[in-house]
Design a protein around this motif. Structure first.
Motif, PDB file in Angstrom:
ATOM      1  N   LEU A 157     -30.335 -48.419  20.478  1.00 20.87           N
ATOM      2  CA  LEU A 157     -30.134 -47.917  18.953  1.00 20.87           C
ATOM      3  C   LEU A 157     -29.516 -46.472  18.684  1.00 20.87           C
ATOM      4  CD1 LEU A 157     -30.979 -49.265  16.074  1.00 20.87           C
ATOM      5  CD2 LEU A 157     -32.735 -47.787  15.996  1.00 20.87           C
ATOM      6  N   LEU A 158     -28.400 -46.644  17.977  1.00 20.91           N
ATOM      7  CA  LEU A 158     -27.555 -45.302  17.647  1.00 20.91           C
ATOM      8  C   LEU A 158     -27.967 -45.014  16.112  1.00 20.91           C
ATOM      9  CD1 LEU A 158     -25.699 -43.350  19.384  1.00 20.91           C
ATOM     10  CD2 LEU A 158     -23.710 -44.536  18.208  1.00 20.91           C
ATOM     11  N   ALA A 159     -28.551 -43.708  16.034  1.00 24.30           N
ATOM     12  CA  ALA A 159     -28.993 -43.220  14.910  1.00 24.30           C
ATOM     13  C   ALA A 159     -28.269 -42.169  14.289  1.00 24.30           C
ATOM     14  CB  ALA A 159     -30.638 -43.051  14.716  1.00 24.30           C
ATOM     15  N   GLN A 160     -27.801 -41.796  13.109  1.00 23.91           N
ATOM     16  CA  GLN A 160     -27.346 -40.779  12.474  1.00 23.91           C
ATOM     17  C   GLN A 160     -28.016 -40.393  11.332  1.00 23.91           C
ATOM     18  OE1 GLN A 160     -22.826 -41.050  11.648  1.00 23.91           O
ATOM     19  NE2 GLN A 160     -23.319 -40.522   9.560  1.00 23.91           N
ATOM     20  N   LEU A 161     -28.353 -39.111  11.334  1.00 22.02           N
ATOM     21  CA  LEU A 161     -29.501 -38.428  10.372  1.00 22.02           C
ATOM     22  C   LEU A 161     -28.621 -37.425   9.393  1.00 22.02           C
ATOM     23  CD1 LEU A 161     -32.957 -38.500  12.029  1.00 22.02           C
ATOM     24  CD2 LEU A 161     -32.416 -39.659   9.788  1.00 22.02           C
ATOM     25  N   PRO A 162     -28.798 -37.305   8.290  1.00 20.83           N
ATOM     26  CA  PRO A 162     -28.329 -35.937   7.614  1.00 20.83           C
ATOM     27  C   PRO A 162     -29.012 -34.943   7.959  1.00 20.83           C
ATOM     28  CG  PRO A 162     -29.083 -37.549   5.879  1.00 20.83           C
ATOM     29  CD  PRO A 162     -29.598 -38.112   7.396  1.00 20.83           C
ATOM     30  N   ALA A 163     -27.992 -33.694   8.276  1.00 17.87           N
ATOM     31  CA  ALA A 163     -28.382 -32.497   8.855  1.00 17.87           C
ATOM     32  C   ALA A 163     -27.801 -31.193   8.096  1.00 17.87           C
ATOM     33  CB  ALA A 163     -28.494 -32.348  10.107  1.00 17.87           C
ATOM     34  N   ARG A 164     -28.234 -30.056   8.235  1.00 20.03           N
ATOM     35  CA  ARG A 164     -27.369 -29.127   7.802  1.00 20.03           C
ATOM     36  C   ARG A 164     -26.751 -28.289   9.243  1.00 20.03           C
ATOM     37  NH1 ARG A 164     -26.103 -28.148   2.412  1.00 20.03           N
ATOM     38  NH2 ARG A 164     -27.948 -28.724   0.972  1.00 20.03           N
ATOM     39  N   THR A 165     -25.484 -27.833   8.956  1.00 18.10           N
ATOM     40  CA  THR A 165     -24.766 -27.104  10.075  1.00 18.10           C
ATOM     41  C   THR A 165     -25.249 -25.799   9.825  1.00 18.10           C
ATOM     42  OG1 THR A 165     -22.903 -26.517   8.717  1.00 18.10           O
ATOM     43  CG2 THR A 165     -22.740 -28.640   9.657  1.00 18.10           C
ATOM     44  N   PRO A 166     -25.180 -24.942  11.023  1.00 18.97           N
ATOM     45  CA  PRO A 166     -25.415 -23.666  11.287  1.00 18.97           C
ATOM     46  C   PRO A 166     -25.032 -22.764  10.189  1.00 18.97           C
ATOM     47  CG  PRO A 166     -25.097 -24.282  13.432  1.00 18.97           C
ATOM     48  CD  PRO A 166     -24.576 -25.520  12.362  1.00 18.97           C
ATOM     49  N   ASP A 167     -23.857 -23.081   9.490  1.00 19.54           N
ATOM     50  CA  ASP A 167     -23.372 -22.339   8.537  1.00 19.54           C
ATOM     51  C   ASP A 167     -23.626 -22.694   6.884  1.00 19.54           C
ATOM     52  OD1 ASP A 167     -21.870 -24.514   8.219  1.00 19.54           O
ATOM     53  OD2 ASP A 167     -19.982 -23.528   8.614  1.00 19.54           O
ATOM     54  N   GLY A 168     -24.922 -23.674   6.894  1.00 21.76           N
ATOM     55  CA  GLY A 168     -25.275 -24.459   5.805  1.00 21.76           C
ATOM     56  C   GLY A 168     -24.611 -25.507   5.041  1.00 21.76           C
ATOM     57  N   GLN A 169     -23.340 -26.018   5.704  1.00 25.53           N
ATOM     58  CA  GLN A 169     -22.705 -27.018   5.345  1.00 25.53           C
ATOM     59  C   GLN A 169     -23.460 -28.592   5.652  1.00 25.53           C
ATOM     60  OE1 GLN A 169     -19.843 -26.691   3.213  1.00 25.53           O
ATOM     61  NE2 GLN A 169     -20.250 -24.627   3.506  1.00 25.53           N
ATOM     62  N   GLU A 170     -23.244 -29.606   4.846  1.00 26.88           N
ATOM     63  CA  GLU A 170     -23.670 -30.817   4.927  1.00 26.88           C
ATOM     64  C   GLU A 170     -23.329 -31.439   6.235  1.00 26.88           C
ATOM     65  OE1 GLU A 170     -23.562 -33.085   1.663  1.00 26.88           O
ATOM     66  OE2 GLU A 170     -25.194 -32.008   0.327  1.00 26.88           O
ATOM     67  N   GLY A 171     -24.145 -32.097   6.941  1.00 27.66           N
ATOM     68  CA  GLY A 171     -23.737 -32.632   8.253  1.00 27.66           C
ATOM     69  C   GLY A 171     -24.361 -33.777   8.574  1.00 27.66           C
ATOM     70  N   PHE A 172     -24.632 -34.086   9.976  1.00 30.91           N
ATOM     71  CA  PHE A 172     -25.371 -35.124  10.592  1.00 30.91           C
ATOM     72  C   PHE A 172     -25.615 -35.044  11.931  1.00 30.91           C
ATOM     73  CE2 PHE A 172     -21.030 -36.916  10.701  1.00 30.91           C
ATOM     74  CZ  PHE A 172     -21.213 -37.212  12.092  1.00 30.91           C
ATOM     75  N   THR A 173     -26.693 -35.350  12.474  1.00 26.11           N
ATOM     76  CA  THR A 173     -27.073 -35.587  13.897  1.00 26.11           C
ATOM     77  C   THR A 173     -26.954 -36.908  14.341  1.00 26.11           C
ATOM     78  OG1 THR A 173     -29.420 -35.336  13.555  1.00 26.11           O
ATOM     79  CG2 THR A 173     -28.378 -33.449  13.930  1.00 26.11           C
ATOM     80  N   VAL A 174     -26.791 -36.969  15.761  1.00 26.48           N
ATOM     81  CA  VAL A 174     -26.537 -38.331  16.121  1.00 26.48           C
ATOM     82  C   VAL A 174     -27.381 -38.501  17.250  1.00 26.48           C
ATOM     83  CG1 VAL A 174     -25.246 -40.016  17.406  1.00 26.48           C
ATOM     84  CG2 VAL A 174     -24.423 -38.847  15.228  1.00 26.48           C
ATOM     85  N   THR A 175     -28.394 -39.467  17.543  1.00 27.99           N
ATOM     86  CA  THR A 175     -29.408 -39.490  18.631  1.00 27.99           C
ATOM     87  C   THR A 175     -29.302 -41.052  19.055  1.00 27.99           C
ATOM     88  OG1 THR A 175     -31.304 -39.895  17.132  1.00 27.99           O
ATOM     89  CG2 THR A 175     -31.255 -37.816  18.052  1.00 27.99           C
ATOM     90  N   ARG A 176     -29.452 -41.233  20.347  1.00 25.02           N
ATOM     91  CA  ARG A 176     -29.696 -42.671  20.736  1.00 25.02           C
ATOM     92  C   ARG A 176     -30.661 -42.890  21.526  1.00 25.02           C
ATOM     93  NH1 ARG A 176     -27.909 -44.129  26.074  1.00 25.02           N
ATOM     94  NH2 ARG A 176     -27.155 -42.060  26.646  1.00 25.02           N
ATOM     95  N   PHE A 177     -31.469 -44.272  20.994  1.00 23.48           N
ATOM     96  CA  PHE A 177     -32.724 -44.552  21.436  1.00 23.48           C
ATOM     97  C   PHE A 177     -32.649 -45.438  22.671  1.00 23.48           C
ATOM     98  CE2 PHE A 177     -33.413 -42.596  17.404  1.00 23.48           C
ATOM     99  CZ  PHE A 177     -34.678 -41.882  17.282  1.00 23.48           C
ATOM    100  N   ALA A 178     -33.217 -45.589  23.661  1.00 23.49           N
ATOM    101  CA  ALA A 178     -33.505 -46.508  24.509  1.00 23.49           C
ATOM    102  C   ALA A 178     -34.849 -46.872  24.814  1.00 23.49           C
ATOM    103  CB  ALA A 178     -32.934 -46.134  25.852  1.00 23.49           C
ATOM    104  N   GLY A 179     -35.108 -48.168  25.085  1.00 25.13           N
ATOM    105  CA  GLY A 179     -36.473 -48.713  25.296  1.00 25.13           C
ATOM    106  C   GLY A 179     -36.620 -49.428  26.661  1.00 25.13           C
ATOM    107  N   VAL A 180     -37.725 -49.240  27.309  1.00 29.84           N
ATOM    108  CA  VAL A 180     -37.954 -50.014  28.469  1.00 29.84           C
ATOM    109  C   VAL A 180     -39.346 -50.713  28.428  1.00 29.84           C
ATOM    110  CG1 VAL A 180     -37.935 -50.070  30.982  1.00 29.84           C
ATOM    111  CG2 VAL A 180     -36.481 -48.478  29.829  1.00 29.84           C
ATOM    112  N   ASP A 181     -39.472 -52.031  28.594  1.00 28.20           N
ATOM    113  CA  ASP A 181     -40.694 -52.629  28.485  1.00 28.20           C
ATOM    114  C   ASP A 181     -40.962 -52.955  29.986  1.00 28.20           C
ATOM    115  OD1 ASP A 181     -41.313 -53.142  25.758  1.00 28.20           O
ATOM    116  OD2 ASP A 181     -39.727 -54.359  25.756  1.00 28.20           O
TER     117      ASP A 181
END
Length: 255
Positions: A157-181
């Protein structure tokens, strides 16, 4: 998988003309395109899950019964691994209970956070957990995309979440979720930074996760309870820098 057997037809009520409606054998229902497609999809999913389990048992993450203790020398109780050179290993501690709930490996602009949980004997939990994470991300104004990563751990699962950049601008972060059963356990890995998107950056982190060994133990635990981790001598406790803030798989909150 559905099983169809031939048997006696149940008595049918007479129709308006006084004649019984024709009986339909179970085999004839296979001619229903919708039923046939559902059965084919079920068989395909079973084959996919079986292939993932074969790959896991060969390439990792491993169950403690599958390898020797020397395979992963860093002993964290329910999780053992070999920390790659050049990576910082950090243990995440829940503030209220002071229990270790996860570990983070980081190097440069990349990191991976790993949790291990108890799971049922007969079924995996990753498909269900993946949907829950997607719902959590959506509730925070983010977006997700399922990907089949043949070089990684199967369906991710590739997830994109709203976030603030270091200079205060609107941006986003991307994380990747992997699962193993695994056998009575579930491992979740969250890749952040460059490792979330770039194959070259992700490779050493994926290799570290694949080399991990889960020590489930024989004690009875509820599905999705966190497996206990312990601090090895000389370990430094810490909180993840920029770690994703989403509910863990049944741990009651975010560490």
């Amino acid at each position: 998988m559905s099983v169809f057997r031939r048997g006696k037809a149940s008595p049918q009520p007479e129709g308006p003309t006084g004649q019984e409606p024709p009986a339909v054998s179970p085999e004839e229902t296979l001619d229903d395109p919708g039923l046939a497609a559902a059965q084919e999809a079920e068989e395909t999913e079973e084959a996919r899950l079986a292939a993932l389990e074969v790959r896991r048992s060969q390439d990792g993450p491993f169950d403690a019964a599958e390898v020797s203790p020397q395979t992963a020398p860093v002993d964290l109780g329910s999780l053992r691994l070999a920390a790659p050179d050049g990576m910082e290993l950090r243990l995440e501690v829940e503030e209220e209970s002071q229990r270790v709930v996860a570990l983070t490996l980081s190097a440069g602009a990349s990191s991976v956070q790993v949790h291990v949980f108890a799971a049922p004997r007969t079924a995996g939990v990753w498909d269900e957990v993946r949907g829950e994470i997607a719902g959590s991300v959506a509730s925070q104004g983010g977006a997700t995309q399922e990907i089949d990563n043949d070089a990684g751990f199967g369906r991710e699962l590739l997830a994109q979440l709203p976030a603030r950049t270091p200079d205060g601008q609107e941006g986003f972060t991307v994380t990747r979720f992997a699962g193993v059963d695994g056998p009575r356990w579930f491992l979740r890995a969250v890749f952040s930074g460059a490792a979330a998107l770039e194959r070259e950056a992700a490779a050493p982190f994926e290799a570290a996760v694949r080399g991990a060994v889960v020590v489930r133990g024989e004690e009875a635990m509820a599905p999705r309870d966190l497996l206990p981790l312990t601090l090895p001598p000389g370990a430094v406790q810490g909180a993840p820098n920029g770690a994703p803030r989403e509910p863990a798989a049944g741990d009651g909150g975010t560490p």
